[in-house]
Write a protein that holds these residues in place. Structure first.
Motif, mmCIF file in Angstrom:
data_model
loop_
_atom_site.group_PDB
_atom_site.id
_atom_site.type_symbol
_atom_site.label_atom_id
_atom_site.label_comp_id
_atom_site.label_asym_id
_atom_site.label_seq_id
_atom_site.Cartn_x
_atom_site.Cartn_y
_atom_site.Cartn_z
ATOM 1 N N VAL A 120 0.858 -1.179 0.000
ATOM 2 C CA VAL A 120 0.000 0.000 0.000
ATOM 3 C C VAL A 120 0.894 1.229 0.000
ATOM 4 O O VAL A 120 2.029 1.196 0.477
ATOM 5 C CB VAL A 120 -0.930 0.023 1.229
ATOM 6 N N ARG A 121 0.374 2.325 -0.541
ATOM 7 C CA ARG A 121 1.151 3.561 -0.529
ATOM 8 C C ARG A 121 1.046 4.223 0.846
ATOM 9 O O ARG A 121 0.102 3.996 1.598
ATOM 10 C CB ARG A 121 0.657 4.510 -1.619
ATOM 11 N N GLY A 122 2.042 5.042 1.155
ATOM 12 C CA GLY A 122 2.020 5.798 2.410
ATOM 13 C C GLY A 122 2.537 5.043 3.613
ATOM 14 O O GLY A 122 2.354 5.498 4.747
ATOM 15 N N ALA A 123 3.202 3.901 3.420
ATOM 16 C CA ALA A 123 3.687 3.131 4.570
ATOM 17 C C ALA A 123 4.731 3.913 5.355
ATOM 18 O O ALA A 123 4.705 3.947 6.590
ATOM 19 C CB ALA A 123 4.266 1.798 4.095
ATOM 20 N N LEU A 124 5.653 4.550 4.652
ATOM 21 C CA LEU A 124 6.689 5.312 5.352
ATOM 22 C C LEU A 124 6.086 6.520 6.059
ATOM 23 O O LEU A 124 6.478 6.863 7.177
ATOM 24 C CB LEU A 124 7.775 5.745 4.358
ATOM 25 N N ALA A 125 5.109 7.167 5.424
ATOM 26 C CA ALA A 125 4.450 8.310 6.067
ATOM 27 C C ALA A 125 3.719 7.867 7.332
ATOM 28 O O ALA A 125 3.722 8.576 8.348
ATOM 29 C CB ALA A 125 3.478 8.964 5.086
ATOM 30 N N THR A 126 3.099 6.696 7.297
ATOM 31 C CA THR A 126 2.408 6.175 8.479
ATOM 32 C C THR A 126 3.393 5.885 9.594
ATOM 33 O O THR A 126 3.158 6.241 10.761
ATOM 34 C CB THR A 126 1.633 4.911 8.113
ATOM 35 N N SER A 127 4.507 5.236 9.263
ATOM 36 C CA SER A 127 5.521 4.926 10.276
ATOM 37 C C SER A 127 6.112 6.193 10.868
ATOM 38 O O SER A 127 6.345 6.287 12.081
ATOM 39 C CB SER A 127 6.619 4.061 9.646
ATOM 40 N N LEU A 128 6.343 7.197 10.021
ATOM 41 C CA LEU A 128 6.895 8.462 10.509
ATOM 42 C C LEU A 128 5.886 9.174 11.411
ATOM 43 O O LEU A 128 6.266 9.799 12.411
ATOM 44 C CB LEU A 128 7.269 9.351 9.322
ATOM 45 N N ALA A 129 4.595 9.084 11.082
ATOM 46 C CA ALA A 129 3.568 9.710 11.928
ATOM 47 C C ALA A 129 3.519 9.049 13.302
ATOM 48 O O ALA A 129 3.349 9.729 14.325
ATOM 49 C CB ALA A 129 2.214 9.629 11.239
ATOM 50 N N LEU A 130 3.669 7.715 13.359
ATOM 51 C CA LEU A 130 3.692 7.026 14.646
ATOM 52 C C LEU A 130 4.860 7.496 15.495
ATOM 53 O O LEU A 130 4.719 7.714 16.709
ATOM 54 C CB LEU A 130 3.779 5.514 14.425
ATOM 55 N N GLN A 131 6.025 7.664 14.860
ATOM 56 C CA GLN A 131 7.189 8.134 15.607
ATOM 57 C C GLN A 131 6.982 9.569 16.077
ATOM 58 O O GLN A 131 7.296 9.913 17.228
ATOM 59 C CB GLN A 131 8.444 8.050 14.737
ATOM 60 N N THR A 132 6.449 10.437 15.199
ATOM 61 C CA THR A 132 6.237 11.835 15.568
ATOM 62 C C THR A 132 5.262 11.952 16.732
ATOM 63 O O THR A 132 5.437 12.788 17.627
ATOM 64 C CB THR A 132 5.706 12.618 14.355
ATOM 65 N N GLN A 133 4.223 11.127 16.739
ATOM 66 C CA GLN A 133 3.216 11.155 17.797
ATOM 67 C C GLN A 133 3.611 10.315 19.005
ATOM 68 O O GLN A 133 2.827 10.186 19.948
ATOM 69 C CB GLN A 133 1.874 10.673 17.244
ATOM 70 N N GLN A 134 4.828 9.721 18.962
ATOM 71 C CA GLN A 134 5.360 8.916 20.062
ATOM 72 C C GLN A 134 4.423 7.770 20.435
ATOM 73 O O GLN A 134 4.138 7.506 21.604
ATOM 74 C CB GLN A 134 5.640 9.796 21.284
ATOM 75 N N ILE A 135 3.918 7.093 19.411
ATOM 76 C CA ILE A 135 3.060 5.924 19.595
ATOM 77 C C ILE A 135 3.914 4.680 19.405
ATOM 78 O O ILE A 135 4.648 4.550 18.417
ATOM 79 C CB ILE A 135 1.893 5.940 18.587
#
Length: 514
Positions: A120-135
């Motif tokens: 799926v597209r956006g996998a790296l963006a999703t992973s980066l969002a988790l890191q940014t939100q400290q999840i």
């Protein structure tokens, strides 16, 4: 009746908001209803999930009333990334997997009819969002997408090749998997976060013979983050110079590489072999304003965001639609773009360096010493008027790229290599970052006066030039920032007359017809 919850993520800019997939099974007439502002490709998941469960040897609750809710209800959802969480929700609601063990995981993946997981597209963006939100949730992704997400430092990523691989990892205690349950779960692999080494492949500036003034302007632009407009006759080397400009820029930091890769991932254009390379976006001159700045529903990044931390090359600049060019004004100043629609809004970064190329007139030979221009003054004026004054005002360096005679082109030695120029650029940019924490082009307001260190004679020279040339306040400030970059390349602590004089020559207007 039974209810199951599975966590996933939607794609809305770089934020990747959380989505809870709620699955409810109830008695009644058999049906499969999907709600939650889903786009067509998400609604089609009903058929993919049904076929995938049956072909994988799992039980699909045909005799139940199935309701799937993608919460929050007012957030648009698109793509096939919700196939896997919907399938897991149905399995958890029907008791085939342990719903309590799904906590701490987030899922994304498109299902084939056989149960294979597709990227799926956006996998790296999703992973980066988790890191940014400290999840700290673990992200379960298909092959291809999982390796992409693992580029984020400290990411917790699991790669699953088939729906059965995911099911085996969450079986209820003491249960037996459907079909081939005794097979080892080799498709369930935890990946280590492994940032890749940056790639330096690309065309080299040594291929360009002559054009010393244009190369000097590009070196200044690379050192200070400035935008460039190159004007010259056809075949003079404008495109060749622009496509080699990325090789002059300093190496990307990990944060810059992650930002650029995340945007490329959102658009489905990320390639691991381009990790760490400065992106060069070169849209065709027929591109619309939406293609350049982004848009759609839900909003997707445009070419200016895909060029984030890299280069936006606009060849044949006057041929672009007027609306598309005028849409570049704000991003050139602010470094980001906000796409607002009636029901949603998305912010995308857009810190790019614009390298534009154009001919001076419709035939291309105005001012050429090798061929006569056949355009009338009115044709030249109409052609150059396609570029508005406010847009030209925002371009820092205006450079003429003349055509080289054939004898000079053949006999001239190879030019200076990009690596040598890049070393000078990196040194000058390091000086600017140590002094002010940003490139010279990004200086605003009082910062210009604080960090410019302008000598009195240089200030007097600039005032005279600005008055005679009729510059706006923006043009004056941009000339000052270019002069500061020239001083940094020369290793000078203050901005002198010579630096200002060189900067002034790059603020000239286009050649006018006689």
């Amino acid at each position: 009746m039974s209810l199951a919850l599975v966590q996933s993520r939607a794609l809305l800019g770089l934020q990747a908001p959380s989505v809870t997939v709620e699955v409810h099974l109830a008695n009644g007439l058999p049906s499969f209803t999907l709600v939650g502002l889903a786009e067509v490709e998400v609604k089609e998941a009903r058929e993919r999930v049904r076929s995938a469960l049956q072909n994988a040897g799992l039980e699909f609750p045909h005799n139940k009333r199935i309701t799937v809710n993608l919460a929050p209800a007012d957030l648009p959802k698109d793509s096939g990334r919700f196939d896997l969480p919907i399938a897991l929700g149905i399995l958890a609601a029907s008791g085939q997997v342990d719903a309590s063990r799904l906590a701490g995981y987030e899922f994304a993946g498109e299902l084939s009819l056989s149960g294979e997981l597709r990227p799926v597209r956006g996998a790296l963006a999703t992973s980066l969002a988790l890191q940014t939100q400290q999840i700290t949730a673990q992200l379960v992704l298909p092959p291809g997408s999982a390796e992409e997400a693992a580029l984020v430092p400290a990411a917790r990523v699991v790669r699953a090749r088939h729906l059965l691989d995911v099911v085996r990892a969450f079986l209820p205690q003491g249960s037996v998997a459907a079909g081939d349950a005794d097979v080892a779960n080799d498709g369930w692999t935890r990946l280590q976060a492994t940032p890749m080494a940056a790639s330096t492949a690309g065309p080299d500036m040594c291929d360009v013979k002559g054009q010393a003034s244009a190369k000097r302007a590009l070196e200044i632009a690379a050192a200070g983050g400035h935008s460039v407009l190159m004007a010259g006759p056809p075949g003079s080397g404008k495109s060749m110079l622009a496509l080699r400009f990325a090789g002059l820029l300093p190496a990307m930091t990990v944060d810059e590489a992650l930002e650029s890769a995340a945007i490329a991932s959102l658009a489905g254009r990320f390639r691991t072999d381009q990790w760490g390379q400065r992106p060069t976006a070169a849209p065709h001159h027929t591109a619309s304003a939406v293609a350049l700045v982004g848009g759609g529903s839900p909003p997707r990044p445009g070419e200016i965001s895909l060029a984030h931390n890299g280069i936006l090359f606009l060849d044949e600049l006057p041929e672009f639609p007027r609306a598309a060019l005028e849409a570049l004004r704000e991003p050139l100043e602010t470094g980001h773009i906000t796409i607002s629609r009636a029901a949603q809004r998305a912010d995308f970064p857009a810190r790019f360096q614009m390298i534009a190329a154009m001919n001076p007139c419709p035939c291309g030979y105005l001012g050429s010493t090798q061929r006569a221009c056949r355009c009338t003054p009115d044709q030249v004026n109409r052609y150059q008027a396609k570029l508005s004054g406010p847009l030209l005002d925002r371009i820092d360096l205006h450079v003429e790229v003349p055509a080289l005679p054939a004898d000079q082109l053949v006999q001239a030695p190879a030019g200076e290599a990009s690596e040598a120029i890049r070393e000078r650029v990196a040194q000058a940019r390091a000086v600017a970052l140590a002094r002010q924490g940003k490139t010279n082009q990004a200086l605003q307001g009082q910062e210009i006066d604080t960090h410019l260190h302008l000598q009195d004679a240089a200030a007097k020279f600039l005032n005279t030039a600005a008055a005679r040339l009729g510059w706006s306040a923006r043009s004056t400030h941009r000339a000052l920032k270019v002069a500061r970059t020239i001083a940094d390349l020369a290793g000078a602590p203050s901005t002198e007359v010579g630096h200002v004089a060189e900067a002034v020559q790059y603020r000239r207007v286009l050649r006018s017809p006689i």
